[in-house]
Design a protein around this motif. Structure first.
Motif, mmCIF file in Angstrom:
data_model
loop_
_atom_site.group_PDB
_atom_site.id
_atom_site.type_symbol
_atom_site.label_atom_id
_atom_site.label_comp_id
_atom_site.label_asym_id
_atom_site.label_seq_id
_atom_site.Cartn_x
_atom_site.Cartn_y
_atom_site.Cartn_z
ATOM 1 N N MET A 204 0.834 -1.176 0.000
ATOM 2 C CA MET A 204 0.000 0.000 0.000
ATOM 3 C C MET A 204 0.886 1.249 0.000
ATOM 4 O O MET A 204 2.025 1.212 0.392
ATOM 5 N N LYS A 205 0.299 2.326 -0.422
ATOM 6 C CA LYS A 205 1.027 3.588 -0.522
ATOM 7 C C LYS A 205 1.606 3.975 0.825
ATOM 8 O O LYS A 205 0.988 3.808 1.859
ATOM 9 N N SER A 206 2.826 4.481 0.807
ATOM 10 C CA SER A 206 3.510 4.765 2.060
ATOM 11 C C SER A 206 3.155 6.136 2.647
ATOM 12 O O SER A 206 3.662 6.497 3.683
ATOM 13 N N GLU A 207 2.304 6.917 1.987
ATOM 14 C CA GLU A 207 1.895 8.191 2.565
ATOM 15 C C GLU A 207 1.077 7.932 3.817
ATOM 16 O O GLU A 207 0.102 7.192 3.789
ATOM 17 N N PRO A 208 1.449 8.557 4.937
ATOM 18 C CA PRO A 208 0.749 8.314 6.199
ATOM 19 C C PRO A 208 -0.759 8.531 6.124
ATOM 20 O O PRO A 208 -1.516 7.769 6.710
ATOM 21 N N ALA A 209 -1.228 9.540 5.403
ATOM 22 C CA ALA A 209 -2.670 9.808 5.354
ATOM 23 C C ALA A 209 -3.438 8.630 4.769
ATOM 24 O O ALA A 209 -4.508 8.264 5.261
ATOM 25 N N HIS A 210 -2.904 8.011 3.717
ATOM 26 C CA HIS A 210 -3.562 6.852 3.120
ATOM 27 C C HIS A 210 -3.556 5.665 4.073
ATOM 28 O O HIS A 210 -4.550 4.958 4.211
ATOM 29 N N LEU A 211 -2.442 5.463 4.733
ATOM 30 C CA LEU A 211 -2.337 4.346 5.668
ATOM 31 C C LEU A 211 -3.242 4.549 6.874
ATOM 32 O O LEU A 211 -3.864 3.602 7.359
ATOM 33 N N ILE A 212 -3.329 5.777 7.341
ATOM 34 C CA ILE A 212 -4.204 6.084 8.474
ATOM 35 C C ILE A 212 -5.649 5.812 8.098
ATOM 36 O O ILE A 212 -6.403 5.211 8.875
ATOM 37 N N ARG A 213 -6.059 6.226 6.895
ATOM 38 C CA ARG A 213 -7.432 5.957 6.440
ATOM 39 C C ARG A 213 -7.697 4.460 6.402
ATOM 40 O O ARG A 213 -8.765 3.989 6.819
ATOM 41 N N CYS A 214 -6.753 3.700 5.896
ATOM 42 C CA CYS A 214 -6.911 2.252 5.823
ATOM 43 C C CYS A 214 -7.039 1.656 7.228
ATOM 44 O O CYS A 214 -7.933 0.844 7.490
ATOM 45 N N LEU A 215 -6.170 2.076 8.129
ATOM 46 C CA LEU A 215 -6.212 1.561 9.500
ATOM 47 C C LEU A 215 -7.507 1.967 10.217
ATOM 48 O O LEU A 215 -8.043 1.197 11.013
ATOM 49 N N GLN A 216 -8.015 3.157 9.931
ATOM 50 C CA GLN A 216 -9.286 3.580 10.512
ATOM 51 C C GLN A 216 -10.409 2.649 10.056
ATOM 52 O O GLN A 216 -11.260 2.258 10.856
ATOM 53 N N GLN A 217 -10.391 2.272 8.787
ATOM 54 C CA GLN A 217 -11.426 1.383 8.267
ATOM 55 C C GLN A 217 -11.282 -0.025 8.844
ATOM 56 O O GLN A 217 -12.276 -0.673 9.147
ATOM 57 N N ILE A 218 -10.055 -0.496 8.990
ATOM 58 C CA ILE A 218 -9.822 -1.803 9.606
ATOM 59 C C ILE A 218 -10.378 -1.794 11.023
ATOM 60 O O ILE A 218 -11.089 -2.714 11.443
ATOM 61 N N HIS A 219 -10.065 -0.742 11.762
ATOM 62 C CA HIS A 219 -10.563 -0.592 13.132
ATOM 63 C C HIS A 219 -12.085 -0.611 13.149
ATOM 64 O O HIS A 219 -12.702 -1.294 13.983
ATOM 65 N N GLU A 220 -12.704 0.108 12.241
ATOM 66 C CA GLU A 220 -14.158 0.196 12.200
ATOM 67 C C GLU A 220 -14.793 -1.166 11.909
ATOM 68 O O GLU A 220 -15.780 -1.548 12.550
ATOM 69 N N VAL A 221 -14.252 -1.918 10.974
ATOM 70 C CA VAL A 221 -14.797 -3.238 10.643
ATOM 71 C C VAL A 221 -14.730 -4.169 11.858
ATOM 72 O O VAL A 221 -15.707 -4.853 12.196
#
Length: 139
Positions: free
Chosen positions: A1-18
């Motif tokens: 996945m893209k190494s930009e923190p904002a993209h990774l944070i969004r992904c982790l937020q969605q993982i957390h939500e699921v």
């Protein structure tokens, strides 16, 4: 996945939500016998395996950050939040439902090549369905 923190944070937020939603679902089951029945059903087993695959995406992200020696407090915080909600789910499944057949799947995801970039199939699927309609690209 893209190494930009904002993209990774969004992904982790969605993982957390699921995973958080899964915790809520299982917390709403008041009878351990019903919980066991749900978990041991084909649909329940499939659901737990899918949740495990989602959690594995966070592990891949963590490993990627470690391999690139990238330190970011927000990402570390998000990874910690995902671990907490995952561990809560595991302990609920093991203790709250008395299930001795807890499933944790490591995920043998085959790589997918799309527009010259390589993705884990599970990661790409999660990204497209839960984060964004466009796959991130490595910079």
């Amino acid at each position: 996945m893209k190494s930009e923190p904002a993209h990774l944070i969004r992904c982790l937020q969605q993982i957390h939500e699921v995973i958080r939603r899964a915790n809520e679902i299982f917390a709403d089951i008041s009878q351990p016998s019903v919980c066991r029945e749900v978990l041991l059903s084909e649909a329940g087993t499939t659901y737990i395996l899918a949740l495990s695959e989602v959690y594995q995406i966070s592990r891949r992200l963590k490993d990627g950050l470690k391999a690139r020696n990238l330190v970011n407090k927000q990402l570390q915080h998000r990874l910690h939040e995902v671990d907490l909600v995952w561990n809560n789910l595991l302990s609920f499944l093991v203790f709250g439902c008395s299930s001795s057949q807890m499933l944790v799947h490591s995920g043998n995801s085959h790589p997918v090549i799309f527009q010259g970039c390589c993705y884990h199939a599970g990661c790409a699927n999660f990204w497209l369905n839960c984060v964004d309609c466009t796959l991130p690209r490595e910079t």
